[in-house]
Scaffold this active site. Structure first.
Site, short mmCIF file in Angstrom:
data_model
loop_
_atom_site.label_atom_id
_atom_site.label_comp_id
_atom_site.label_asym_id
_atom_site.label_seq_id
_atom_site.Cartn_x
_atom_site.Cartn_y
_atom_site.Cartn_z
N LYS A 63 0.83 -1.21 0.00
CA LYS A 63 0.00 0.00 0.00
C LYS A 63 0.86 1.26 0.00
O LYS A 63 1.80 1.37 0.79
CB LYS A 63 -0.90 0.02 1.25
CG LYS A 63 -1.89 -1.13 1.29
CD LYS A 63 -2.71 -1.10 2.56
CE LYS A 63 -1.86 -1.26 3.80
NZ LYS A 63 -2.66 -1.43 5.03
N THR A 72 -8.07 10.10 8.07
CA THR A 72 -7.41 8.90 7.54
C THR A 72 -7.33 7.78 8.57
O THR A 72 -6.64 6.79 8.35
CB THR A 72 -5.97 9.23 7.08
OG1 THR A 72 -5.28 9.81 8.20
CG2 THR A 72 -5.95 10.21 5.92
N GLY A 89 -7.81 4.48 10.41
CA GLY A 89 -8.35 3.17 10.05
C GLY A 89 -8.37 2.88 8.57
O GLY A 89 -9.10 2.00 8.11
N THR A 90 -7.52 3.57 7.81
CA THR A 90 -7.48 3.33 6.35
C THR A 90 -7.15 1.87 6.05
O THR A 90 -7.82 1.21 5.25
CB THR A 90 -6.40 4.21 5.69
OG1 THR A 90 -6.45 5.50 6.28
CG2 THR A 90 -6.58 4.32 4.21
N GLY A 91 -6.09 1.37 6.71
CA GLY A 91 -5.65 0.00 6.47
C GLY A 91 -6.66 -1.02 6.96
O GLY A 91 -6.91 -2.05 6.31
N CYS A 92 -7.25 -0.72 8.12
CA CYS A 92 -8.28 -1.62 8.69
C CYS A 92 -9.42 -1.76 7.70
O CYS A 92 -9.85 -2.86 7.36
CB CYS A 92 -8.84 -1.06 9.99
SG CYS A 92 -7.61 -0.72 11.24
N1 PLP Z 1 -6.31 -1.63 15.16
C1 PLP Z 1 -6.53 -0.83 16.23
C2 PLP Z 1 -7.32 -1.33 17.40
C3 PLP Z 1 -6.02 0.45 16.20
O1 PLP Z 1 -6.26 1.22 17.24
C4 PLP Z 1 -5.27 0.91 15.07
C5 PLP Z 1 -4.73 2.26 15.03
O2 PLP Z 1 -4.81 3.07 15.90
C6 PLP Z 1 -5.09 0.07 14.01
C7 PLP Z 1 -5.62 -1.19 14.09
C8 PLP Z 1 -4.35 0.49 12.77
O3 PLP Z 1 -5.06 1.43 12.07
P1 PLP Z 1 -4.72 1.82 10.55
O4 PLP Z 1 -5.75 1.17 9.66
O5 PLP Z 1 -4.85 3.31 10.54
O6 PLP Z 1 -3.35 1.32 10.26
#
Ligand code: PLP
Length: 262
Positions: free
Chosen positions: A176, A209, A211-214
């Site tokens: 990504k 932005t 939780g973009t990856g989540c």
């Molecule tokens: N999972 C949790 C519970 C988080 O709190 C975070 C970031 O704070 C992430 C995953 C990763 O988030 P992102 O999609 O921004 O990388």
């Protein structure tokens, strides 16, 4: 009669709602699939960052996962924040019993604010046990560097580094580019057979932005659950995420807002 498509997310709770399980649930629901949840940890998060983390035991994580996989016809799985090596091992042991279910692994190693979200031993075990079980892994450039030991670079070199890593793992890799510089946000899908494809979208100028990856990995899992091929699932997920970011780009949240809303 329609049968729900169950997508199981293994992730941490983000009390501020932007990332983690909360983002996964929004994303899976938006695609028309139904989310099932295995929590690994509960975080206290505010616009100031990650204030506290309480981790569930590996046994309890495995218990949640086994029960759901026995009770539901799960169509796809995704994992995000796993927190400890014990949880990585436990998840690996249970998932090994269900090799037929597509599994999207988002290698969450750090929060955007820099807090580690997986311990050092966990990173080593992730590489050894979980990466080889995945259908697709979705590292950003930093995560790619840590997991592959290689430099993704820019432009064409991302393809070379990505396909090389994908071949070594025998697993598809989506490198990504969201954290890289430039007007385009380019994600490169690399396959073990050496094929690769770049999915580009204009970078959305927004602070929202979280939780973009989540969200991206949950959207891909949901698209696979709904019957798409991997390449199409990635394309649709990326379009949906970019569309949501563009639609809400100027919303003013307390702190950075969520990347994916609907
Ligand atoms: N999972 C949790 C519970 C988080 O709190 C975070 C970031 O704070 C992430 C995953 C990763 O988030 P992102 O999609 O921004 O990388």
């Amino acid at each position: 009669m329609t049968v729900p498509k169950y997508v199981l997310s293994i992730a941490g709770s983000d009390s501020s709602g932007g990332a983690g399980m909360q983002a996964d649930n929004r994303a899976i629901h938006a695609c028309g699939a139904f989310p099932l949840n295995v929590l690994t940890a509960v975080t206290v998060q505010t616009p100031r960052g990650v204030e506290a983390v309480e981790v569930l035991s590996a046994e309890f994580v495995a218990r949640q996962l086994r029960s759901l996989l026995e009770a539901y016809p799960v169509a796809a799985i995704k994992s995000g924040m796993l927190t400890t090596s014990g949880i990585v091992r436990a998840v690996g042991e249970v998932l090994a019993l269900y090799p037929e279910i597509p599994y999207i692994l988002d290698p969450v190693l750090c929060s955007t604010s820099g807090e580690p979200l997986l311990d050092t031993e966990g990173v080593a075990l992730l590489r050894e046990v979980l990466l080889p079980r995945a259908t697709l892994i979705t590292p950003n450039h930093d995560e790619f560097r840590i997991l592959s030991g290689d430099e993704p670079g820019g432009g064409e070199s991302v393809r070379y580094a990505g396909t090389d890593f994908s071949r070594r793992l025998n697993v598809a890799v989506l490198v990504k580019g969201g954290h890289a510089e430039g007007d385009l946000c380019a994600d490169c899908l690399c396959l073990p057979n050496g094929d690769s494809e770049v999915f580009s979208a204009a970078r959305v100028a927004t602070r929202n932005t979280r939780g973009t990856g989540c969200a991206l990995s949950a959207l891909i899992a949901a698209e696979l659950a709904l019957g798409g091929e991997l390449r199409d699932a990635v394309a649709r997920a990326k379009n949906r995420l970019t569309g949501s970011m563009a639609a809400h780009e100027s919303q003013s949240w307390t702190g950075a807002g969520p990347a994916f809303l609907s």
